[in-house]
Design a protein around this motif. Structure first.
Motif, PDB file in Angstrom:
ATOM      1  N   CYS A  22       0.878  -1.168   0.000  1.00  0.00           N
ATOM      2  CA  CYS A  22       0.000   0.000   0.000  1.00  0.00           C
ATOM      3  C   CYS A  22       0.914   1.215   0.000  1.00  0.00           C
ATOM      4  O   CYS A  22       1.623   1.460   0.980  1.00  0.00           O
ATOM      5  CB  CYS A  22      -0.881  -0.033   1.230  1.00  0.00           C
ATOM      6  SG  CYS A  22      -1.906   1.421   1.484  1.00  0.00           S
ATOM      7  N   TRP A  36      -5.896  -2.948   6.309  1.00  0.00           N
ATOM      8  CA  TRP A  36      -6.197  -3.705   5.089  1.00  0.00           C
ATOM      9  C   TRP A  36      -7.591  -4.305   5.233  1.00  0.00           C
ATOM     10  O   TRP A  36      -7.949  -4.813   6.314  1.00  0.00           O
ATOM     11  CB  TRP A  36      -5.179  -4.826   4.868  1.00  0.00           C
ATOM     12  CG  TRP A  36      -3.893  -4.375   4.286  1.00  0.00           C
ATOM     13  CD1 TRP A  36      -2.734  -4.089   4.959  1.00  0.00           C
ATOM     14  CD2 TRP A  36      -3.598  -4.167   2.895  1.00  0.00           C
ATOM     15  NE1 TRP A  36      -1.750  -3.719   4.079  1.00  0.00           N
ATOM     16  CE2 TRP A  36      -2.261  -3.755   2.796  1.00  0.00           C
ATOM     17  CE3 TRP A  36      -4.336  -4.294   1.717  1.00  0.00           C
ATOM     18  CZ2 TRP A  36      -1.644  -3.464   1.577  1.00  0.00           C
ATOM     19  CZ3 TRP A  36      -3.732  -4.001   0.508  1.00  0.00           C
ATOM     20  CH2 TRP A  36      -2.402  -3.592   0.451  1.00  0.00           C
ATOM     21  N   CYS A  96      -6.429  -1.016   1.001  1.00  0.00           N
ATOM     22  CA  CYS A  96      -5.905  -0.391   2.215  1.00  0.00           C
ATOM     23  C   CYS A  96      -6.631   0.934   2.428  1.00  0.00           C
ATOM     24  O   CYS A  96      -7.156   1.536   1.484  1.00  0.00           O
ATOM     25  CB  CYS A  96      -4.401  -0.189   2.159  1.00  0.00           C
ATOM     26  SG  CYS A  96      -3.793   0.790   0.762  1.00  0.00           S
TER      27      CYS A  96
END
Length: 120
Positions: A22, A36, A96
């Motif tokens: 991410c 997440w 994310c």
């Protein structure tokens, strides 16, 4: 507002591993808890894992505990999700997000996600 972009998804056999990343833009990334989340076809989005702003705390959904590991590098503005011992039920689009309320309430701003497919 921090903007996030997910990468690293793919097709893997059951029992295999993947590492999701991410990447964040914005100078305030290190101020945010990051989580997440995943959404399987036909199901609601669910929490997977979260890491606090300074990496001092982590939290996992029961379904991934012991198999997934979340980490972050604030110098690189990245949060990673190492996924091991993958199961077909881990198949989903992974996203994310910044966390509004620790540990699992997302802020609600979503990127494109990255698709993980686990074959049996």
């Amino acid at each position: 507002q921090v903007q996030l972009a997910e990468s690293g998804g793919g097709l893997v056999q059951a029992g295999g591993s993947l590492r999701l990343s991410c990447a964040a833009s914005g100078r305030t990334f290190s101020s945010y808890h990051i989580g997440w989340f995943r959404q399987a076809p036909g199901k609601e989005r669910e929490f997977v894992a979260a890491i606090s702003w300074n990496a001092g705390s982590t939290y996992y959904a029961d379904s991934v505990k012991g198999r997934f590991n979340i980490s972050r590098d604030n110098a690189k503005n990245t949060v990673n999700l190492q996924m091991n011992s993958l199961k077909p039920e881990d198949t989903a689009a992974y996203y994310c997000s910044t966390v509004r309320t620790w540990p699992s309430t997302p802020m609600g701003y979503w990127g494109k996600g990255t698709l993980v497919t686990v074959s049996s």
